[in-house]
Design a protein around this motif. Structure first.
Motif, mmCIF file in Angstrom:
data_model
loop_
_atom_site.group_PDB
_atom_site.id
_atom_site.type_symbol
_atom_site.label_atom_id
_atom_site.label_comp_id
_atom_site.label_asym_id
_atom_site.label_seq_id
_atom_site.Cartn_x
_atom_site.Cartn_y
_atom_site.Cartn_z
ATOM 1 N N SER A 224 51.237 2.696 19.442
ATOM 2 C CA SER A 224 51.996 1.954 18.433
ATOM 3 C C SER A 224 51.831 0.446 18.596
ATOM 4 N N TYR A 225 51.764 -0.023 19.846
ATOM 5 C CA TYR A 225 51.622 -1.446 20.142
ATOM 6 C C TYR A 225 50.464 -1.641 21.126
ATOM 7 N N PRO A 226 49.229 -1.332 20.719
ATOM 8 C CA PRO A 226 48.099 -1.337 21.662
ATOM 9 C C PRO A 226 47.806 -2.704 22.263
ATOM 10 N N ASP A 227 48.168 -3.794 21.586
ATOM 11 C CA ASP A 227 47.898 -5.122 22.123
ATOM 12 C C ASP A 227 48.860 -5.498 23.244
ATOM 13 N N HIS A 228 49.991 -4.820 23.327
ATOM 14 C CA HIS A 228 51.005 -5.158 24.319
ATOM 15 C C HIS A 228 51.186 -4.065 25.373
ATOM 16 N N SER A 688 63.839 -6.304 8.907
ATOM 17 C CA SER A 688 64.417 -5.564 7.780
ATOM 18 C C SER A 688 64.250 -4.083 8.065
ATOM 19 N N LEU A 689 65.347 -3.404 8.281
ATOM 20 C CA LEU A 689 65.319 -1.985 8.610
ATOM 21 C C LEU A 689 65.839 -1.190 7.421
ATOM 22 N N VAL A 690 64.976 -0.343 6.851
ATOM 23 C CA VAL A 690 65.349 0.491 5.710
ATOM 24 C C VAL A 690 65.327 1.953 6.143
ATOM 25 N N SER A 707 64.938 12.733 6.187
ATOM 26 C CA SER A 707 65.300 11.346 6.460
ATOM 27 C C SER A 707 64.059 10.583 6.890
ATOM 28 N N ILE A 708 64.044 9.320 6.568
ATOM 29 C CA ILE A 708 62.989 8.426 7.031
ATOM 30 C C ILE A 708 63.663 7.208 7.648
ATOM 31 N N GLN A 709 63.425 6.991 8.944
ATOM 32 C CA GLN A 709 63.919 5.794 9.615
ATOM 33 C C GLN A 709 62.801 4.751 9.639
ATOM 34 N N ASN A 710 63.205 3.496 9.490
ATOM 35 C CA ASN A 710 62.251 2.384 9.437
ATOM 36 C C ASN A 710 61.187 2.665 8.372
ATOM 37 N N ALA A 711 61.658 2.892 7.152
ATOM 38 C CA ALA A 711 60.763 3.281 6.054
ATOM 39 C C ALA A 711 59.721 2.210 5.746
ATOM 40 N N LEU A 712 59.975 0.947 6.081
ATOM 41 C CA LEU A 712 59.004 -0.120 5.866
ATOM 42 C C LEU A 712 57.985 -0.206 7.001
ATOM 43 N N ASN A 713 58.150 0.651 8.012
ATOM 44 C CA ASN A 713 57.218 0.727 9.149
ATOM 45 C C ASN A 713 57.050 -0.638 9.817
ATOM 46 N N GLN A 714 58.166 -1.306 10.048
ATOM 47 C CA GLN A 714 58.110 -2.626 10.661
ATOM 48 C C GLN A 714 57.871 -2.524 12.158
ATOM 49 N N ARG A 715 57.036 -3.417 12.654
ATOM 50 C CA ARG A 715 56.861 -3.596 14.096
ATOM 51 C C ARG A 715 57.754 -4.755 14.515
ATOM 52 N N TYR A 716 58.823 -4.426 15.210
ATOM 53 C CA TYR A 716 59.788 -5.465 15.553
ATOM 54 C C TYR A 716 60.357 -5.209 16.939
ATOM 55 N N ASN A 723 68.120 -11.525 31.080
ATOM 56 C CA ASN A 723 66.928 -12.350 31.203
ATOM 57 C C ASN A 723 65.742 -11.545 31.712
ATOM 58 N N LEU A 724 64.672 -11.520 30.931
ATOM 59 C CA LEU A 724 63.378 -10.999 31.358
ATOM 60 C C LEU A 724 62.313 -11.864 30.703
ATOM 61 N N ASP A 725 61.163 -11.938 31.320
ATOM 62 C CA ASP A 725 60.100 -12.781 30.782
ATOM 63 C C ASP A 725 59.341 -12.062 29.676
ATOM 64 N N VAL A 726 60.075 -11.478 28.737
ATOM 65 C CA VAL A 726 59.474 -10.834 27.573
ATOM 66 C C VAL A 726 60.305 -11.220 26.360
ATOM 67 N N GLU A 727 59.706 -11.111 25.182
ATOM 68 C CA GLU A 727 60.402 -11.518 23.967
ATOM 69 C C GLU A 727 61.488 -10.532 23.568
ATOM 70 N N GLY A 728 61.308 -9.255 23.874
ATOM 71 C CA GLY A 728 62.282 -8.238 23.512
ATOM 72 C C GLY A 728 61.710 -6.858 23.731
ATOM 73 N N SER A 729 62.488 -5.849 23.397
ATOM 74 C CA SER A 729 62.047 -4.466 23.573
ATOM 75 C C SER A 729 61.453 -3.944 22.264
ATOM 76 N N PHE A 730 60.320 -3.279 22.357
ATOM 77 C CA PHE A 730 59.653 -2.745 21.188
ATOM 78 C C PHE A 730 60.460 -1.593 20.601
ATOM 79 N N GLN A 731 60.456 -1.509 19.264
ATOM 80 C CA GLN A 731 61.236 -0.509 18.561
ATOM 81 C C GLN A 731 60.320 0.512 17.882
ATOM 82 N N ASN A 732 60.893 1.663 17.523
ATOM 83 C CA ASN A 732 60.121 2.737 16.901
ATOM 84 C C ASN A 732 59.564 2.320 15.548
#
Length: 744
Positions: A224-228, A688-690, A707-716, A723-732
């Motif tokens: 899902s997040y191959p670059d990270h 934006s979570l739809v 049901s469809i969660q994250n219907a816009l297929n956002q990578r967020y 505190n951690l040296d990362v921007e945040g936790s990846f979501q489904n």
């Protein structure tokens, strides 16, 4: 963005006002009738949580939202976190903690040990207040309705009800028996199966048995997040961690990504006349690699943290004249699965096993006296006994359930040396409490509530929490609530006595040393809060409702982690007789000021044969922290999202029902301070979570739904609460589920 969101809110209001129709009378909120009700009728739901006595939601001296069984089914909610994520002022951060998975905040009060979860008024969150993941472990599939009370609840419910109270009111067998079976399957390896049997037996005996099992394989983030998310460390067996290269024992790392979530619960109850008994066991296991990268943690299915809570309760209610008596006995037991473990850079990538237990036995007597239609008095007393074994440090081997609790510290075992025995901190303590609440209705459109609670805890002493509220209707369709209350969060055994860290040896165990240990501070005081809240509800006709709520909360004695040296000086840079470079401890260090509010618009209307309910809410939150260790000035509160907007539409056309919901998050505030301005926090992007759901019911018995969660297929990402040296936790990414529900 705010202008556009307010415009959307206005469109809902105008559309509903233009086409609203007179509601049809209805006594129940069955799915077929739910969308026939006006919002005025929907606000007339009876609730019990705000005052521990039945009254209409609109007249309750609290901000309370109700989610009915029908809404749960219509919107396809699978767990309690999904319910809360659609409510104003809540913030759910999935995959953001390695122990309790999805920190939940409400009005800037973050983490789930800041509010209490009940089933029919009985606490089912941890008895000693360890934070638990909020997933399918909590049985919302049993709910007649879920009552969510915002704000301080300590005046009635004691410790830990600082952010609010969530009460799952179960449905009982009526004139007809109930048998409901549900099966759900979805992408990314999701499955969910539940069964509910409600029966009326002879002589007025009602019986219920139910159960649910859920398994979520979760998406492979390396795809899902191959670059990270690169799994090369798992393939080679060499982890290039932030502390340097580490190689765990050969053959112990699976090269494939695996981070499943598992949850189940089993429930039974019997009821006859005024007597009832209930037994609930719920369990959830989540990956402990959460928030770390594949170079710093092992993503295998046996790297997890499992929590279980078993609660048994017996209740007897009787009424004599104007007096109602409620007697309750409750016992609750919390346990961490002994095979729970962390496997990351802090333990040399080896299994570091954890263990913890907590129990509570409680007796409560409540009396409700109705003097007249204008005056009512509620009072009660409780006595509780607690036992706890707070969370252990990382251990070399799992704790044995069949022997005396003991363990050996991780990485302290060498040939000929059995290792360092772990230091446990078992506790036994008691709490005595009493509460009283007076409700006075001098005239039909005005009511006042005055109450308070006194608690004495053998660990930290006495606390007093008052509550004042007024509800009045200056006009027929206008309701104003003015509320004040205080609350406290008891320093839980986990927060007070948790320890973690490790030793190392350069001479095969002859001597040891450590870089860091987190150690207990038995002198912690309760966190306290004071909240003022005002809400105004205005109905437009019978089908449109507008509510404006504002709140102001001050929180004192917030617990932070600081260096022992120069602060508490409890350990003198030594632990178990060995030198430690840095020892940290929890202390009551800072205070916090939260303020904000929300604007909600709700409407019911009909277009042709399609019946619709719409809602919209805009939430604003701001907060400041003072007396931080790193700054002499007040700084922005971390880990919040100041702006949130929600928009939803629920509908039904003949046998088809559907729901579309949007959560628009503004920029998320992080923990890290800005280098050039240490009064401000770094931020990360919003999202934006739809979510979409739909169902078809055949002859009123069988429903096929999707049901469809994250219907816009956002990578967020979700901003982390620490505190951690990362921007945040990846979501489904986008997930689709389908299911079938049969009701007999």
């Amino acid at each position: 963005m705010i202008r556009k969101l307010l415009t959307a809110t206005g469109c809902i209001f105008c559309l509903a006002s233009a086409i609203a129709q007179e509601p049809r009378p209805s006594d129940t909120l069955k799915l077929d009738k739910l969308l026939n009700l006006s919002f005025e009728d929907l606000m007339n739901v009876t609730v019990v949580t705000p005052t521990r006595n039945s009254q209409k939601q609109e007249q309750a001296p609290a901000t309370v939202l109700v989610i009915t069984k029908d809404l749960i089914e219509l919107r396809g909610y699978r767990n309690l976190a999904e319910v809360l994520n659609d409510l104003p002022d809540f913030l759910v951060k999935d995959k953001s903690d390695p122990q309790f998975y999805n920190p939940v905040g409400v009005r800037g009060i973050s983490r789930q040990d800041y509010f209490t979860i009940l089933i029919d008024g009985v606490r089912i969150s941890s008895p000693t207040n360890e934070p638990l993941p909020i997933l399918e472990n909590y049985p919302i599939y049993l709910a007649k309705q879920i009552e969510v009370v915002y704000g301080p609840g300590s005046a009635l419910y004691g410790a830990d009800a600082m952010g609010g109270v969530i009460n799952i009111i179960t449905r009982k067998a009526g004139k007809e028996n109930e048998l409901t079976a549900t099966a759900i399957g979805g992408t990314q390896g999701y499955s969910n199966t539940s069964l509910v049997l409600n029966r009326n037996l002879k002589n007025g005996l009602k019986f219920c048995i139910a159960g649910l099992y859920s398994y979520d394989a979760q998406p492979d983030f390396s795809k899902s997040y191959p670059d990270h998310f690169r799994m090369s460390s798992h393939e080679t067996g060499v982890f290039n961690t932030a502390l340097g290269p580490m190689t765990p024992r050969a053959g112990t790392v699976d090269p494939e990504f695996a981070a499943p979530v598992k949850a189940y619960n089993v429930y039974s109850s019997i009821e006859k006349g005024g007597f009832s008994m209930m037994l609930l066991h719920h369990y959830v296991a989540v990956p402990t690699s959460t928030t770390l990268s594949p170079d710093d943690a092992v993503f295998n299915r046996n790297v997890f943290y499992g929590h279980g809570v078993t609660t048994a309760s017996a209740n007897y209610t009787t009424e004599t004249g104007n007096v109602k008596s409620v007697s309750t006995l409750t016992a609750s037991f919390y346990e961490v699965n002994p095979k729970s473990n962390f496997r990351n850079l802090y333990g040399g990538m080896e299994h570091g096993y954890k263990y913890s237990t907590g129990s509570m036995q409680k007796i409560e007597q409540q009396l409700i006296y109705t003097f007249s239609e204008k005056i009512g008095l509620t009072g009660g007393a409780t006595y509780e006994i607690f036992q706890s074994l707070p969370k252990t440090p990382e251990l070399q081997y799992p704790v044995s359930r069949s022997e005396a609790r003991s363990g050996v510290l991780l990485n302290s075992v060498y040939d000929g040396n059995p290792g360092i025995e772990a230091k446990f901190f078992p506790l036994v303590y008691t709490n005595v409490g009493s509460y009283v609440q007076l409700q006075y209705n001098p005239v039909k459109k005005i009511s006042f509530t005055l109450g308070g609670r006194y608690d004495y805890n053998s660990r930290f002493g006495a606390t007093v929490n008052p509550r004042i509220g007024s509800v009045f209707q200056p006009f027929q369709k206008t309701t104003i609530k003015v509320l004040y209350g205080t609350a406290y969060l008891a320093p839980s055994p986990m927060v007070t006595y948790e320890s973690f860290g490790s030793f190392y040896s350069t001479d095969s165990g002859a001597t040891y040393r450590s870089r860091l240990w987190h150690l207990p501070n038995p002198n912690l005081k309760p966190i306290t809060s004071q909240t003022v809240e005002v809400s105004v509800n205005q109905k437009i006709g019978k089908d449109v409702s507008i509510t404006l709520t504002a709140y102001n909360t001050k929180i004192n004695n917030i617990i932070q982690i600081v260096a022992d040296e120069g602060n508490t000086n409890l350990y003198g840079n030594k632990f178990l007789g060995w030198d430690v470079d840095y020892i940290e401890v929890p202390v009551n260090k800072s205070s916090q000021h939260n303020y904000g509010g929300n604007l909600r618009v709700n409407a019911t209307f009909t277009i042709g044969q399609t019946k619709l309910m719409a809602y919209s809410s805009l939430s604003y939150l701001e907060g400041m922290e003072s007396k931080l260790a790193s700054s002499a000035n007040d700084v922005e509160q971390p880990a919040i999202t100041p702006w949130q907007y929600r928009l939803g539409m629920d509908g039904k056309y003949k046998a088809i029902n559907f729901s579309v919901r949007l959560l628009q998050s503004g920029r998320q505030r992080m923990n890290q301070l800005r280098p050039q301005n240490e009064e401000k926090r770094e931020t990360t992007a919003g999202y934006s979570l739809v979510n979409v759901s739909a169902g078809y019911t055949h002859k009123g018995y069988v429903t096929i739904f999707m049901s469809i969660q994250n219907a816009l297929n956002q990578r967020y990402v979700a901003a982390l609460p620490r505190n951690l040296d990362v921007e945040g936790s990846f979501q489904n990414l986008l997930r689709a589920t389908v299911g079938v529900r049969a009701e007999f």
